[in-house]
Design an enzyme around this catalytic site. Sequence first.
Site, short mmCIF file in Angstrom:
data_model
loop_
_atom_site.label_atom_id
_atom_site.label_comp_id
_atom_site.label_asym_id
_atom_site.label_seq_id
_atom_site.Cartn_x
_atom_site.Cartn_y
_atom_site.Cartn_z
N LYS A 22 0.85 -1.20 0.00
CA LYS A 22 0.00 0.00 0.00
C LYS A 22 0.88 1.24 0.00
O LYS A 22 0.69 2.14 -0.81
CB LYS A 22 -0.88 0.00 1.24
CG LYS A 22 -1.54 1.35 1.56
CD LYS A 22 -2.47 1.29 2.74
CE LYS A 22 -1.80 1.67 4.00
NZ LYS A 22 -1.63 3.10 4.28
N ASN A 23 1.85 1.28 0.89
CA ASN A 23 2.60 2.51 1.09
C ASN A 23 3.65 2.79 0.02
O ASN A 23 4.23 3.87 -0.01
CB ASN A 23 3.22 2.52 2.49
CG ASN A 23 2.16 2.64 3.56
OD1 ASN A 23 0.99 2.93 3.28
ND2 ASN A 23 2.53 2.38 4.80
N CYS A 116 -5.76 11.88 12.68
CA CYS A 116 -6.56 10.65 12.70
C CYS A 116 -6.40 10.03 14.09
O CYS A 116 -5.78 10.63 14.99
CB CYS A 116 -6.08 9.68 11.62
SG CYS A 116 -4.43 9.03 11.93
N ARG A 121 -0.96 14.04 12.91
CA ARG A 121 -0.50 13.97 11.52
C ARG A 121 -0.23 15.36 10.94
O ARG A 121 -0.76 15.75 9.92
CB ARG A 121 -1.51 13.22 10.64
CG ARG A 121 -2.02 11.91 11.16
CD ARG A 121 -0.98 10.85 11.41
NE ARG A 121 -0.35 10.31 10.23
CZ ARG A 121 -0.80 9.29 9.52
NH1 ARG A 121 -1.94 8.74 9.86
NH2 ARG A 121 -0.14 8.83 8.47
N ASP A 304 4.01 0.54 12.37
CA ASP A 304 2.79 -0.08 11.84
C ASP A 304 2.63 -1.52 12.31
O ASP A 304 1.55 -2.09 12.12
CB ASP A 304 2.79 -0.04 10.31
CG ASP A 304 2.67 1.38 9.79
OD1 ASP A 304 2.95 1.60 8.60
OD2 ASP A 304 2.34 2.27 10.59
N ARG A 397 -8.71 -0.75 4.24
CA ARG A 397 -7.90 0.32 3.63
C ARG A 397 -6.52 -0.21 3.25
O ARG A 397 -5.88 0.29 2.33
CB ARG A 397 -7.72 1.49 4.62
CG ARG A 397 -8.94 2.37 4.81
CD ARG A 397 -8.56 3.59 5.60
NE ARG A 397 -7.34 4.16 5.08
CZ ARG A 397 -6.45 4.84 5.82
NH1 ARG A 397 -6.67 5.02 7.10
NH2 ARG A 397 -5.34 5.33 5.29
C1 EPZ Z 1 3.75 6.98 6.49
O1 EPZ Z 1 2.94 7.97 7.11
C2 EPZ Z 1 2.86 5.76 6.34
N1 EPZ Z 1 1.71 6.08 5.50
C3 EPZ Z 1 2.39 5.31 7.72
O2 EPZ Z 1 1.64 4.11 7.52
C4 EPZ Z 1 3.61 4.97 8.57
O3 EPZ Z 1 3.17 4.61 9.87
C5 EPZ Z 1 4.51 6.21 8.66
O4 EPZ Z 1 4.87 6.64 7.32
C6 EPZ Z 1 5.78 5.93 9.43
O5 EPZ Z 1 6.48 4.90 8.82
C7 EPZ Z 1 1.86 6.04 4.16
O6 EPZ Z 1 2.91 5.77 3.63
C8 EPZ Z 1 0.61 6.32 3.34
P1 EPZ Z 1 5.67 10.39 8.75
P2 EPZ Z 1 3.47 9.50 7.18
O7 EPZ Z 1 5.50 11.65 7.99
O8 EPZ Z 1 4.16 9.85 5.94
C9 EPZ Z 1 5.41 13.45 12.36
C10 EPZ Z 1 -0.23 2.75 7.65
O9 EPZ Z 1 -0.79 2.16 8.60
N2 EPZ Z 1 5.33 14.49 11.32
O10 EPZ Z 1 6.95 9.64 8.65
O11 EPZ Z 1 2.33 10.34 7.63
C11 EPZ Z 1 4.12 12.66 12.45
O12 EPZ Z 1 3.19 13.34 13.27
C12 EPZ Z 1 0.23 4.17 7.84
O13 EPZ Z 1 -0.02 2.24 6.54
C13 EPZ Z 1 5.40 15.82 11.70
O14 EPZ Z 1 5.52 16.15 12.88
O15 EPZ Z 1 4.51 9.37 8.37
C14 EPZ Z 1 4.56 11.37 13.05
O16 EPZ Z 1 4.66 11.52 14.45
C15 EPZ Z 1 -0.05 4.69 9.22
N3 EPZ Z 1 5.31 16.79 10.75
C16 EPZ Z 1 5.96 11.16 12.47
O17 EPZ Z 1 6.38 12.47 12.01
C17 EPZ Z 1 5.18 16.47 9.42
O18 EPZ Z 1 5.11 17.41 8.59
C18 EPZ Z 1 6.03 10.16 11.32
O19 EPZ Z 1 5.29 10.70 10.28
C19 EPZ Z 1 5.10 15.11 9.05
C20 EPZ Z 1 5.20 14.13 10.01
#
Ligand code: EPZ
Length: 416
Positions: A22-23, A116, A121, A304, A397
Amino acid sequence: MDSIRVQGGVALQGKVRIQGSKNASLPVLAATLLVEERSFIKNCPRIADVHSMVSLLKCLGCCVRWQETGIVVDSSCVRKREMCQKAVTGMRSSLCLLGALIGRFGEVIMEYPGGCVIGQRPIDLHMAALGQMGVKFTQKNGLLMASAERLCGACIRLPFPSVGATENIILAGVAAEGVTVLEGAALEPEIGALCRYLCCCGACIEGVGSGRLVIHGGRRLRGTTFRVPADRIVAGTYLLGCIGTGGSAFLEQAPEEDMAAVLETARQMGGYVCTCREGIYVQAPRRPKPVRLVTATYPGFPTDLQSVVLAAETRGDGTTYIEEKIFENRFRIVEELTKMGACIDKVDSGRVAVHGVERLHGAKVTARELRGGAALVTAGVMAEGESFVEGCSFIYRGYENIGRDFRELGARVTSV
Ligand code: EPZ
């Protein structure tokens, strides 16, 4: 049918093929917007999030067609004024379209992506990085407007290796004038898949697989055929689920090269794990051994799969300590697992202690997010008696058919 019924108390036995990632699929499909020709993206999973992305691409004017082994996307006819309301609203689930649309059109309007269940996020890292490339952001009536007179390469350093921010910088960078140097890039395998797709189309990205990417912008991208890798999180779900339920399983096409931390944890839990080109074989212990788990960015243990370890260790032979360091609210399933007889203490907002019990009993539980939902189905297979998991739309999803997969491993799981 939004519920799954599980007749538990069964040790998993069997073989299951692991779906496409998915990702990895979502950013690659978004990237097709930068390619004004046809691309064939193979091994895309037939899951709700991919169907949403397909709808968004069609709303934007892309010709998109499912085939037996993947999706054909032709973005040659995309016109920005066809950004219909559904696309704007639907984009909350596909933030990676931000970078792709900025790269293609220099502007985008989207619903401000909210938080969420698992966390707020925020998108501050996305906005700060794209801002360095010349993108201006305004917010009004819950909408986020982004535009760039000229999209220019920049030297960007991410203070945290955000997966989504890395993807958006790459997508904007391949379209920008000049070179973008990104320090502190996320290392998740999905980043590599996105870069490989773009390079197959003619982009020039140096440092793929490292934390320092050099993205040479402004090159014309040609259509290509690209195969999305297998889903490491789905593979890990069934691997760790087998550890929790007992038994043995062969996970066909599981991407073991992306799962080192997961395989190490499975072994620490008492599993016998061996890998081959075709996939991963796991033999579970009678009860999982307790572990100390801390989630981390790649190559650390993936957030995850934290919920699945939590569920498996509810039957552990001792006390397991889990610390969640990526998202701020990933322990919502504790209250649901407790309904099944689990004994879990919340040490603080980011840590739990799981005191293993001999057995869980069936119960009606509710999924509130994707990976916690998968963990609850796993717990249902572990538990004696019948369980109902409600809220399964979250699970669909990310999992093509979790009931079918568990049935192939011998579990008695039906959608109701
Ligand atoms: C991706 O989410 C994945 N989603 C998530 O999978 C996965 O858990 C996550 O990466 C971490 O590996 C997809 O790829 C669609 P991040 P993403 O930006 O990109 C903080 C699933 O179940 N952050 O690395 O949103 C954020 O709050 C999903 O498949 C900021 O503070 O993850 C979090 O604490 C869930 N500011 C951390 O970084 C920002 O601008 C990780 O977020 C962006 C992120």
